[in-house]
Write a protein that holds these residues in place. Sequence first.
Motif, PDB file in Angstrom:
ATOM      1  N   LEU A  34       0.698  -1.308  -0.048  1.00 34.89           N
ATOM      2  CA  LEU A  34       0.159  -0.166  -0.093  1.00 34.89           C
ATOM      3  C   LEU A  34       0.855   1.381  -0.001  1.00 34.89           C
ATOM      4  O   LEU A  34       1.967   1.166  -0.555  1.00 34.89           O
ATOM      5  N   GLU A  39      -0.811   4.916  -3.972  1.00 39.30           N
ATOM      6  CA  GLU A  39      -1.895   6.221  -3.858  1.00 39.30           C
ATOM      7  C   GLU A  39      -1.764   7.052  -5.028  1.00 39.30           C
ATOM      8  O   GLU A  39      -2.638   7.590  -5.658  1.00 39.30           O
ATOM      9  N   GLU A  42      -3.131   5.315  -8.132  1.00 36.95           N
ATOM     10  CA  GLU A  42      -4.452   5.239  -8.110  1.00 36.95           C
ATOM     11  C   GLU A  42      -5.189   6.677  -8.461  1.00 36.95           C
ATOM     12  O   GLU A  42      -5.960   6.572  -9.335  1.00 36.95           O
ATOM     13  N   HIS A  53     -12.623   7.136  -8.393  1.00 31.34           N
ATOM     14  CA  HIS A  53     -11.714   6.195  -7.846  1.00 31.34           C
ATOM     15  C   HIS A  53     -11.205   5.221  -8.486  1.00 31.34           C
ATOM     16  O   HIS A  53     -12.027   4.413  -9.469  1.00 31.34           O
ATOM     17  N   ILE A  55      -8.884   1.590  -7.668  1.00 34.55           N
ATOM     18  CA  ILE A  55      -8.255   0.960  -6.406  1.00 34.55           C
ATOM     19  C   ILE A  55      -7.409  -0.327  -6.939  1.00 34.55           C
ATOM     20  O   ILE A  55      -7.819  -1.125  -7.790  1.00 34.55           O
ATOM     21  N   ARG A 207     -11.543  -1.073  -1.312  1.00 38.54           N
ATOM     22  CA  ARG A 207     -10.408  -1.005  -0.472  1.00 38.54           C
ATOM     23  C   ARG A 207     -10.323  -1.796   0.662  1.00 38.54           C
ATOM     24  O   ARG A 207      -9.351  -2.531   0.892  1.00 38.54           O
ATOM     25  N   ARG A 210      -9.908  -5.602  -0.721  1.00 34.46           N
ATOM     26  CA  ARG A 210      -8.451  -6.391  -1.159  1.00 34.46           C
ATOM     27  C   ARG A 210      -7.718  -6.263   0.025  1.00 34.46           C
ATOM     28  O   ARG A 210      -6.637  -6.901  -0.157  1.00 34.46           O
ATOM     29  N   ASN A 211      -7.958  -6.111   1.116  1.00 35.59           N
ATOM     30  CA  ASN A 211      -6.967  -5.947   2.272  1.00 35.59           C
ATOM     31  C   ASN A 211      -7.568  -6.202   3.502  1.00 35.59           C
ATOM     32  O   ASN A 211      -7.782  -6.022   4.491  1.00 35.59           O
ATOM     33  N   GLU A 215     -10.308  -1.719   7.002  1.00 31.99           N
ATOM     34  CA  GLU A 215     -10.003  -0.376   6.825  1.00 31.99           C
ATOM     35  C   GLU A 215      -9.201   0.050   7.863  1.00 31.99           C
ATOM     36  O   GLU A 215      -8.662   1.211   7.887  1.00 31.99           O
ATOM     37  N   ARG A 228      -3.720  -6.686  -3.105  1.00 33.09           N
ATOM     38  CA  ARG A 228      -3.072  -5.402  -3.331  1.00 33.09           C
ATOM     39  C   ARG A 228      -2.112  -5.089  -4.474  1.00 33.09           C
ATOM     40  O   ARG A 228      -1.159  -5.917  -4.618  1.00 33.09           O
TER      41      ARG A 228
END
Length: 364
Positions: A34, A39, A42, A53, A55, A207, A210-211, A215, A228
Motif C-alpha cells: 500500500l 496512492e 491510483e 476512484h 483501487i 479498499r 482487497r486488504n 479499513e 493489493r
Amino acid sequence: MGVPFVDLATQLRSIRAEIDAAIARVLDDTSFVLGPHLEAFERDFARFCEVTHAIGVANGTDALELAFRALALRGEVVMPANTFIATPLAAVRAGLRPVFVDVDPDTLLLDPRGLEDAIGGETSAIAPVHLFGQVAPMAPLAALAERRDLAIVEDAAQAHGARRGGKRAGTFGDVAATSFYPGKNLGAYGDGGAVMTDDDELAAELRALRNYGSEVKYHHPKRGFNSRLDPMQAAILGVKLTHLERWTEARRAAAARYHERLAGIDGVRLPVTPDDTEPVWHLYVVRVEERDRVKAAMEAAGVGIGVHYPVPCHLQGAFAHLGHAPGDFPVAEEAARTMLSLPMFPEITEAQQDEVVAALTAAL
C-alpha cells in the motif's frame, strides 16, 4: 528480419531511466505494501479513466471478482461467450453463475440482441467486455440494465483509454475492472489490476475487501482477502501512464497502416469499428479461413501471431457443467475458428508491418 507479436524490450529501452528512478524511489522509501506510491498511481489512473476512484489490486481476475463481491451480487451474471476465461472465472469465484450470450458478427463484442432471452429471474448483472481495445455497445446495454434493475460490471482489461460516444471505457456502469498484465496497453512488469468506480461507498468497500476486509489495521468486519497492487508495480505503471496517450496514437497509426495494406486482399476480414468508437487497438484481429495453417505459415516466416481466443468460454472444460454444446453460440464459435491477431505494439515500424502483410498474403 522477423517481427515479434509484442515487443516489450524496445519499449523498456525507451523509458529505462525513468523506470529505474521510479523503482529506486520505492526502495529508498521502503514502502512496499500500500502506501504513497500506490496512492499516487491510483489518483493518476482515476484521472486518466475519468472516474472518481481507482483501487489497485493484484491482478485483473481479482479486480473482476472484487467488483462482483463489492456489489453483493447473487445468482447469475450475463456476459459474452467471446472473452478471456478470467471474466467467467471471476464470476464463479464470487459465487455467481455465468450466463453466456453470443457476440456481434462484425465487432465480436457482446450483441445486445441476445440479452433479453439470457436475462432471467436470477440475473443480477451484465458484464460487458471491451474486447481488443474497443468499447462494447453500452447505450443499449445501459438502457436494458436500468429497465431490468441490473448492475453493470465492465471488463475493461483491453481498453485503457478507449471511448464510445465520447465516454471512456469504465465510466458506463456501476464499477469496472481492468488488468495491467505486461502485454496490455498499460502493462506492469508483473501482474496487476484495478477497479474503477464513481461511488464513494463502493470504493471504500473495495479498499477493504482487497486488504483482508479491513479499513483499520487488525480489525476485519468483512471477509476480504489479500489482493493489493504492489507499490513497485504501481510506480512502474505511473511512469508508463505518462506515455500512454502517445503510445495509443502510435497504435492507431499502426492500425490505419494495416487497414490500408490489407484492404482488398481476398480472404482477409478486417476488424470493424463503429463510427462512435475510439479504439485503442490492444489487438489487431483479422479473420481468415484455414486459420491454423495460415498461422503456422506466418510463424515459419518469422512473424509472431496470437489467437484470441481459440476456444470460446462456453466450450471450455471449466464450464462443462453449464451444459453447452457446439452450435449454442455460432458467432463466437466461428470467430474462435478464424480469428488471427497480428503483431501490434506502439513501436512497430512500417517495415515490420510490410513484412507481416507479405507473410499473410503469401500464407493465403
